[in-house]
Design a protein around this motif. Structure first.
Motif, PDB file in Angstrom:
ATOM      1  N   ILE A   1       0.836  -1.205   0.000  1.00 33.69           N
ATOM      2  CA  ILE A   1       0.000   0.000   0.000  1.00 33.69           C
ATOM      3  C   ILE A   1       0.865   1.246   0.000  1.00 33.69           C
ATOM      4  O   ILE A   1       0.551   2.239  -0.672  1.00 33.69           O
ATOM      5  CB  ILE A   1      -0.947  -0.026   1.218  1.00 33.69           C
ATOM      6  N   PHE A   2       1.980   1.201   0.726  1.00 38.45           N
ATOM      7  CA  PHE A   2       2.895   2.348   0.739  1.00 38.45           C
ATOM      8  C   PHE A   2       3.460   2.623  -0.656  1.00 38.45           C
ATOM      9  O   PHE A   2       3.515   3.764  -1.108  1.00 38.45           O
ATOM     10  CB  PHE A   2       4.038   2.080   1.723  1.00 38.45           C
ATOM     11  N   ILE A   3       3.860   1.558  -1.352  1.00 41.75           N
ATOM     12  CA  ILE A   3       4.422   1.721  -2.689  1.00 41.75           C
ATOM     13  C   ILE A   3       3.393   2.331  -3.637  1.00 41.75           C
ATOM     14  O   ILE A   3       3.671   3.301  -4.368  1.00 41.75           O
ATOM     15  CB  ILE A   3       4.924   0.368  -3.236  1.00 41.75           C
ATOM     16  N   PHE A   4       2.179   1.789  -3.631  1.00 41.49           N
ATOM     17  CA  PHE A   4       1.149   2.298  -4.527  1.00 41.49           C
ATOM     18  C   PHE A   4       0.676   3.694  -4.107  1.00 41.49           C
ATOM     19  O   PHE A   4       0.335   4.521  -4.958  1.00 41.49           O
ATOM     20  CB  PHE A   4      -0.033   1.320  -4.573  1.00 41.49           C
ATOM     21  N   GLY A   5       0.649   3.941  -2.800  1.00 42.82           N
ATOM     22  CA  GLY A   5       0.265   5.269  -2.336  1.00 42.82           C
ATOM     23  C   GLY A   5       1.263   6.325  -2.746  1.00 42.82           C
ATOM     24  O   GLY A   5       0.890   7.430  -3.170  1.00 42.82           O
ATOM     25  N   GLU A   6       2.558   5.989  -2.636  1.00 44.66           N
ATOM     26  CA  GLU A   6       3.598   6.932  -3.063  1.00 44.66           C
ATOM     27  C   GLU A   6       3.552   7.157  -4.577  1.00 44.66           C
ATOM     28  O   GLU A   6       3.725   8.280  -5.056  1.00 44.66           O
ATOM     29  CB  GLU A   6       4.971   6.407  -2.649  1.00 44.66           C
ATOM     30  N   ALA A   7       3.300   6.074  -5.313  1.00 42.43           N
ATOM     31  CA  ALA A   7       3.183   6.217  -6.767  1.00 42.43           C
ATOM     32  C   ALA A   7       2.006   7.110  -7.126  1.00 42.43           C
ATOM     33  O   ALA A   7       2.092   7.956  -8.033  1.00 42.43           O
ATOM     34  CB  ALA A   7       3.023   4.833  -7.406  1.00 42.43           C
ATOM     35  N   TRP A   8       0.897   6.936  -6.430  1.00 43.06           N
ATOM     36  CA  TRP A   8      -0.286   7.776  -6.647  1.00 43.06           C
ATOM     37  C   TRP A   8       0.066   9.251  -6.448  1.00 43.06           C
ATOM     38  O   TRP A   8      -0.363  10.125  -7.207  1.00 43.06           O
ATOM     39  CB  TRP A   8      -1.364   7.356  -5.656  1.00 43.06           C
ATOM     40  N   ALA A   9       0.850   9.515  -5.410  1.00 43.04           N
ATOM     41  CA  ALA A   9       1.204  10.898  -5.097  1.00 43.04           C
ATOM     42  C   ALA A   9       2.197  11.489  -6.094  1.00 43.04           C
ATOM     43  O   ALA A   9       2.129  12.682  -6.426  1.00 43.04           O
ATOM     44  CB  ALA A   9       1.781  10.975  -3.689  1.00 43.04           C
ATOM     45  N   ARG A  10       3.102  10.664  -6.618  1.00 36.06           N
ATOM     46  CA  ARG A  10       4.208  11.183  -7.417  1.00 36.06           C
ATOM     47  C   ARG A  10       3.923  11.267  -8.916  1.00 36.06           C
ATOM     48  O   ARG A  10       4.434  12.161  -9.600  1.00 36.06           O
ATOM     49  CB  ARG A  10       5.465  10.322  -7.189  1.00 36.06           C
ATOM     50  N   ILE A  11       3.132  10.325  -9.440  1.00 33.91           N
ATOM     51  CA  ILE A  11       2.968  10.294 -10.900  1.00 33.91           C
ATOM     52  C   ILE A  11       1.660  10.926 -11.367  1.00 33.91           C
ATOM     53  O   ILE A  11       1.417  11.028 -12.562  1.00 33.91           O
ATOM     54  CB  ILE A  11       3.049   8.841 -11.428  1.00 33.91           C
ATOM     55  N   THR A  12       0.822  11.325 -10.436  1.00 32.63           N
ATOM     56  CA  THR A  12      -0.426  11.992 -10.827  1.00 32.63           C
ATOM     57  C   THR A  12      -0.205  13.504 -10.847  1.00 32.63           C
ATOM     58  O   THR A  12       0.642  14.031 -10.119  1.00 32.63           O
ATOM     59  CB  THR A  12      -1.556  11.640  -9.843  1.00 32.63           C
TER      60      THR A  12
END
Length: 692
Positions: free
Chosen positions: A128-139
């Motif tokens: 969840i941390f990995i996907f949450g960080e990706a959500w924050a960085r690539i959007t």
């Protein structure tokens, strides 16, 4: 029985908050006094606050605290900071929902494996941390969008916004709560397998909501019983080491050392007892398999559940007299007996050794004077009002009433009410044991005993009674565990309450779907008393054996019954902590030993079926992590111990998820690997051939 997920969750959320204590000496293992434990982030921003003005007797090694007690974990690994970031967001709901699906499917798969496991909570948090960080960085970031309505929409969707700790915890709680309804799903699987009936959709929905080597054969046979353990119900796995992490798991990387010692003590009782029962032919042991949770006829063949039941799933005495009473293997009798020992010991142990602490905790909770800084930091948030709990209880209670009154459960409404009261009585004792030792004991045996006493001759009623009763215990322990995590990470109480309910209901629905698929496609092997190293119905067989035999309690467990020793276990268990207390009074030295009689006696019979090859590997992992790494290399242990365990858990569980459907036949068609020395067609330990 709930696991100790608290420490791994905190390690993920605050993995970078632990900073080397610059004021601590670099000499090995010395005591430091009057030092302040500073907690900061990896970047050096001092957002944390000191938890204490002194280190008491904390030991340091090269400037890093050697964690010995729960208080030290709270002081040095858990920050008291509260960033005020949002907890309930669109992003956390989406991530929690997605990983609930993964968690539920994998856990349901393990229900039909030789060893039952749950998805690692730490692994879920990492993903969840990995996907949450990706959500924050690539959007895209909203502040760079000129269109007002689109900018507002992106903010609602959390695009381009930092992924906060509270979001992380809430999403993790949703995903981990997805298995809270597993107990009810197991009952449905048992009905399909052993009672040849499928419940209606309405009953399922309402009940789920309410419940939530080249030697001679004789020599090889001995070796298999003592050293075998790679296949289900094969042997005791003595000195058997496995590298299969799906069975080892990270449990022994995180459980307190005092808990592990008691577990190991139980295992070393288990080995001689199992062999003594078998070779002493206790309860006709040699007529049946060495290890199996199934029921058998007197001649050693499998016992058909439906052969003694009416069309309404009630025991038919005429059929019973013709067919005869079912038999248990000696390993199962010992397993049932040890569970009762543990239940009795749990009640007395908690009252004797923690009774005063229970009273103090109750008074502090009522007065809101608990000195824990994490508790004090949560006082600014609104508590969950009691009427929320009452409304939830009312809805679930009504759903249960409808199921018992209209469904084909054979359980009367008054029996349903007794089941809830019984669960409410046992729950505090289990919660205290889990809170102090990181893990608990199985208490569902007492539910089946009471059910058999109040509903004789009704095995299906027994199953539903035990499911509701035990679910009260599991949910109470699980809710307390997650509320404590919310306290550590400063997630508002009401958010934790709401999201746990959501995750529980979503996970139960997914559990039901996966159960139906596997039971349909692997029915024959799940009914096999032995099973394989891939699929096994041992867990469900054990639940059904308990339901059937306790429904026949007057015939099987009474003073004249074959297995009278089993219910007597509770009375013996009640006395064990009293003896322990007396020995402590006689010898102050023994008082310092972290002896826990409920855990010892439970693990002296916990592995009475399934795969056992993981036991020695788990002990090795525990010794390495808790006895050596924690004390000799605390800088590595404090930062990486839980994270490495989560990575290994996650990798093995993802592989099992893929292999189960793509290779092992969970989807309906099997695609087996080629046979070779490492994947033999017969016994995986090479003890016996497939024809032997």
């Amino acid at each position: 029985m709930a696991g100790g997920a608290t420490a791994p969750v905190i390690m993920v959320s605050y993995a970078n908050d632990l900073k080397q204590n610059e004021n601590a000496p670099s000499e090995p293992l010395v005591t430091v006094d009057d030092k302040i434990a500073q907690v900061s982030t990896a970047s050096g921003d001092e957002r944390g606050v000191p938890l204490s003005s002194e280190n008491e007797d904390t030991k340091f090694l090269k400037g890093h605290p050697v964690l010995e007690t729960g208080l030290e974990v709270s002081k040095y690994l858990i920050s008291a900071r509260d960033d005020g970031d949002p907890a309930f967001t669109f992003r956390c709901i989406v991530l929690g929902t997605a990983f609930t699906a993964l968690s539920s499917v994998i856990t349901m798969l393990y229900t039909f494996k030789p060893v039952q496991m749950q998805v690692s909570a730490t692994f879920l948090q990492l993903m969840i941390f990995i996907f949450g960080e990706a959500w924050a960085r690539i959007t895209p970031r909203p502040d760079k969008i000129k269109v007002k309505w689109l900018r507002g929409t992106l903010r609602i969707l959390n695009f381009g916004q930092p992924f906060g700790i509270k979001e992380h915890v809430v999403a993790s709680q949703i995903a981990s709560s997805g298995n809270n309804g597993l107990s009810g799903i197991e009952v449905y699987a048992i009905e399909r397998l052993f009672y040849d009936r499928s419940i209606s959709a309405s009953t399922a929905v309402l009940a789920t909501f309410s419940i939530s080597l080249k030697a001679p054969i004789s020599t090889r046979s001995v070796f298999k019983k003592v050293f075998g353990g790679a296949s289900s119900n094969e042997g005791m796995g003595l000195l058997n080491f496995t590298l299969d992490w799906q069975y080892i798991q990270s449990t022994y990387l995180s459980l307190p050392f005092k808990q592990q010692i008691n577990t190991w003590a139980g295992y070393f009782i288990w080995y001689p007892v199992m062999l003594s029962l078998w070779y002493g032919n206790a309860w006709g042991a040699k007529t049946f398999p060495f290890m199996s949770a199934s029921l058998f006829s007197a001649n050693g063949t499998s016992f058909s559940t439906t052969s003694i039941l009416t069309s309404d799933n009630v025991v038919d005495r005429a059929k019973l007299e013709r067919v005869g009473l079912p038999y248990l293997t000696s390993s199962t009798v010992w397993g049932f007996f040890s569970q009762n020992l543990a239940i009795g010991a749990l009640i007395t142990h908690v009252l004797i050794f923690y009774g005063k602490d229970m009273i103090l905790a109750w008074k502090q909770a009522r007065a809101r004077t608990q000195p824990d800084p994490h508790y004090q930091g949560m006082l600014k948030y609104k508590e969950v009002p009691m009427w929320w709990y009452f409304v939830l209880f009312g809805l679930a209670f009504i759903a249960g009433i409808i199921v018992t009154a209209k469904g084909e459960t054979t359980l009367p409404v008054w029996g349903y009410i007794i089941s809830l009261l019984l669960g409410g009585f046992i729950a505090p004792f289990s919660a205290i044991l889990v809170g102090l030792f990181g893990n608990g004991i199985a208490t569902n045996q007492i539910s089946k005993m009471v059910a058999g006493a109040v509903h004789p001759g009704r095995p299906l009623a027994n199953l539903y009674f035990a499911s509701w009763s035990h679910q009260v215990i599991l949910l109470a322990v699980g809710l307390a565990n997650w509320l404590k995590i919310g306290q550590y990470t400063k997630v508002p109480h009401r958010v934790m309450f709401t999201t746990q309910i959501y995750g529980t209901l979503l996970g139960a629905a997914l559990n039901y779907v996966v159960m139906t698929i596997i039971v349909t496609n692997e029915r024959d092997v799940l009914l096999d008393p032995v099973g394989t190293n891939v699929w096994s119905g041992s867990s469900l067989q054990s639940m059904n054996s308990q339901a059937i035999t306790w429904a026949l309690a007057k015939d099987m467990y009474s003073l004249q019954g074959r297995y009278f020793i089993v219910p007597i276990g509770i009375l013996i268990g009640l006395a064990l902590p009293v003896i322990h207390w007396g020995v402590n009074r006689w010898s102050p030295r023994i008082r310092k030993w972290p002896i826990n009689t409920p855990i010892i006696v439970f693990y002296s019979g916990a592995s009475y079926f399934g795969i056992t090859s993981f036991i020695w590997s788990s002990i090795t992992v525990g010794v390495f992590s808790q006895l050596w790494l924690r004390r000799r290399m605390p800088h590595i242990y404090n930062k990486y111990n839980y994270l490495i365990g989560a990575a290994l858990d996650g990798g093995s569980q993802i592989i099992i998820f893929v292999l189960s459907f793509a290779v092992m036949g969970a989807s309906g068609k099997e695609h087996p690997f080629p046979k070779w020395w490492g994947n033999p067609s017969g016994n995986p330990d090479h003890c016996m051939s497939s024809s032997e």
